[in-house]
Design a protein around this motif. Structure first.
Motif, PDB file in Angstrom:
ATOM      1  N   GLN A 256      24.518  -3.625 -62.039  1.00 30.99           N
ATOM      2  CA  GLN A 256      23.624  -4.569 -61.380  1.00 30.99           C
ATOM      3  C   GLN A 256      23.406  -5.841 -62.211  1.00 30.99           C
ATOM      4  O   GLN A 256      23.151  -6.915 -61.665  1.00 30.99           O
ATOM      5  CB  GLN A 256      22.266  -3.921 -61.118  1.00 30.99           C
ATOM      6  N   ASN A 259      25.678  -8.455 -61.349  1.00 32.47           N
ATOM      7  CA  ASN A 259      25.752  -8.643 -59.905  1.00 32.47           C
ATOM      8  C   ASN A 259      24.405  -9.131 -59.385  1.00 32.47           C
ATOM      9  O   ASN A 259      24.012 -10.254 -59.625  1.00 32.47           O
ATOM     10  CB  ASN A 259      26.185  -7.318 -59.235  1.00 32.47           C
ATOM     11  N   ARG A 260      23.645  -8.277 -58.743  1.00 35.97           N
ATOM     12  CA  ARG A 260      22.396  -8.699 -58.123  1.00 35.97           C
ATOM     13  C   ARG A 260      21.336  -9.129 -59.133  1.00 35.97           C
ATOM     14  O   ARG A 260      20.429  -9.893 -58.791  1.00 35.97           O
ATOM     15  CB  ARG A 260      21.833  -7.600 -57.206  1.00 35.97           C
TER      16      ARG A 260
END
Length: 393
Positions: A256, A259-260
């Motif tokens: 994560q 990414n997010r």
């Protein structure tokens, strides 16, 4: 007691009442210290600050800017300025003895970590394979000078170090000169891991509590690549009040962060380091015992969960992990960062693969460095990097 108009420097220590807030000295007024100053002035527990550096006019103006911004928001602290050249140990000791700061925040370094990020992207990525360990002389040199001055001053100030504390702390600990605690690095990755774990568990971030043991390499690598690379670590995730660790998939958690939960880095990322520093500084100023993460508490290698109190941080490890095991883990992670070991006299042995990158790209080769040779190695590294950077514009 009011000082006459134009009176230089902070009020003498003898005029301070026992009930006054701690006096916090910021040494080195770069971007990080400027952000730390702004945050300190917003809290009555930390709003008595003195800035120390060589260019007193520039730092005085920077201090005034932060002071005026705080005033706009209804915060009325104080900011004073003193001259300090860390190369002059005797003068630095005299200044410390006169000002008598309760806490010193060390934000000075011979070369910021972010300097190499200004290289062309492909060149930076290639040089970054050397990791951070070989750059140790640039961060150790001024800390060594400061801590020698602190010792000479006789002032019982506590030093909080922001310059590669993971390695600077344990080197100086070998000669009895370690700062009390560091900031950044392990602390910088904890907020994203907390939010990532909360996402995977379907819980609120405020209800998730992490304890992470990891050296700088881990906190540098995971946000960039979404995995732990060669970094040894120990991570304990629990719901607050829970008796057992939560079941969190670490690869899914780390992914994560690339990414997010990807964040801005470089100079913008200093905001995160500043907030981690202020968490520690506030904890020390108030003797709060707050849970935080910090590198090199008491000169230990790498980073740890700590309880912050007046004299620094006491290690608060995940259940089932001994201090010896945590130190060994961080020393393993330190090897991935390019430092093979630190001997009992402070001599540093750099890891061959990472130093080979420095030799190939910069023509700089330092397999072993004694503490007494640190300043000379820093000079050589600075010259060779300057030449390299000039040829890669």
């Amino acid at each position: 007691m009011k000082r006459p108009p134009g009176s230089p420097g902070p009020a003498p220590a003898t005029t301070r009442r026992a009930t006054d807030n701690p006096l916090i000295m910021l040494v080195g007024m770069g971007d990080l210290s400027a952000r730390v100053l702004t945050m300190l002035l917003g809290d009555p527990a930390t709003n008595r600050v003195v800035l120390a550096g060589r260019d007193t006019e520039t730092i005085r103006r920077r201090g005034n800017l932060a002071l005026f911004a705080a005033t706009n928001l209804g915060h009325h602290g104080s900011v004073d300025t003193v001259h300090m050249d860390l190369n002059d140990i005797d003068a630095t000791a005299e200044t410390l003895a006169r000002v008598r700061p309760d806490i010193v925040f060390m934000g000075a370094s011979l070369q910021s970590w972010r300097v190499i990020t200004a290289l062309p992207p492909k060149t930076f990525e290639e040089l970054d394979e050397a990791q951070f360990g070989p750059w140790l002389p640039m961060h150790l040199t001024l800390n060594h000078l400061l801590m020698r001055a602190v010792r000479a001053s006789g002032v019982p100030t506590r030093v909080v170090n922001a310059a590669f504390p993971d390695a600077v702390g344990p080197v100086l600990a070998k000669v009895g000169l370690a700062p009390e605690i560091g900031v950044g690095n392990v602390a910088n990755i904890v907020p994203a891991l907390t939010r990532g774990a909360a996402h995977l568990l379907g819980e609120y971030p405020a209800d998730v509590e992490l304890r992470l043991v990891a050296q700088h390499y881990f906190s540098h690598y995971v946000p960039r690549f979404g995995d732990a690379g060669k970094g040894a670590y120990r991570l304990d995730v629990r719901l607050k009040g829970g008796d057992t660790p939560a079941d969190v998939d670490h690869p899914a958690l780390f992914a994560q962060l690339d990414n997010r939960l990807k964040r801005l880095g470089g100079i913008d990322g200093q905001l995160l380091t500043a907030s981690s520093a202020v968490r520690v500084l506030r904890g020390m100023a108030t003797d709060s015992g707050v849970l935080a993460h910090a590198p090199a508490p008491g000169g230990l290698p790498g980073g740890y969960p700590v309880r912050v109190h007046r004299d620094g941080g006491s290690v608060d490890l995940p259940e089932g992990l001994t201090l010896k095991e945590a130190v060994t883990l961080n020393e393993d992670c330190q090897r991935a960062d390019g430092i093979d070991r630190i001997d009992d006299d402070g001599t540093v042995y750099f890891a061959e693969p990472e130093m080979a990158v420095m030799k190939r790209m910069l023509g700089y080769d330092c397999p072993v460095m004694k503490l007494a040779d640190c300043a000379g190695q820093a000079d050589e590294l600075a010259r060779k990097y300057a030449s390299f950077a000039a040829s890669h514009r």
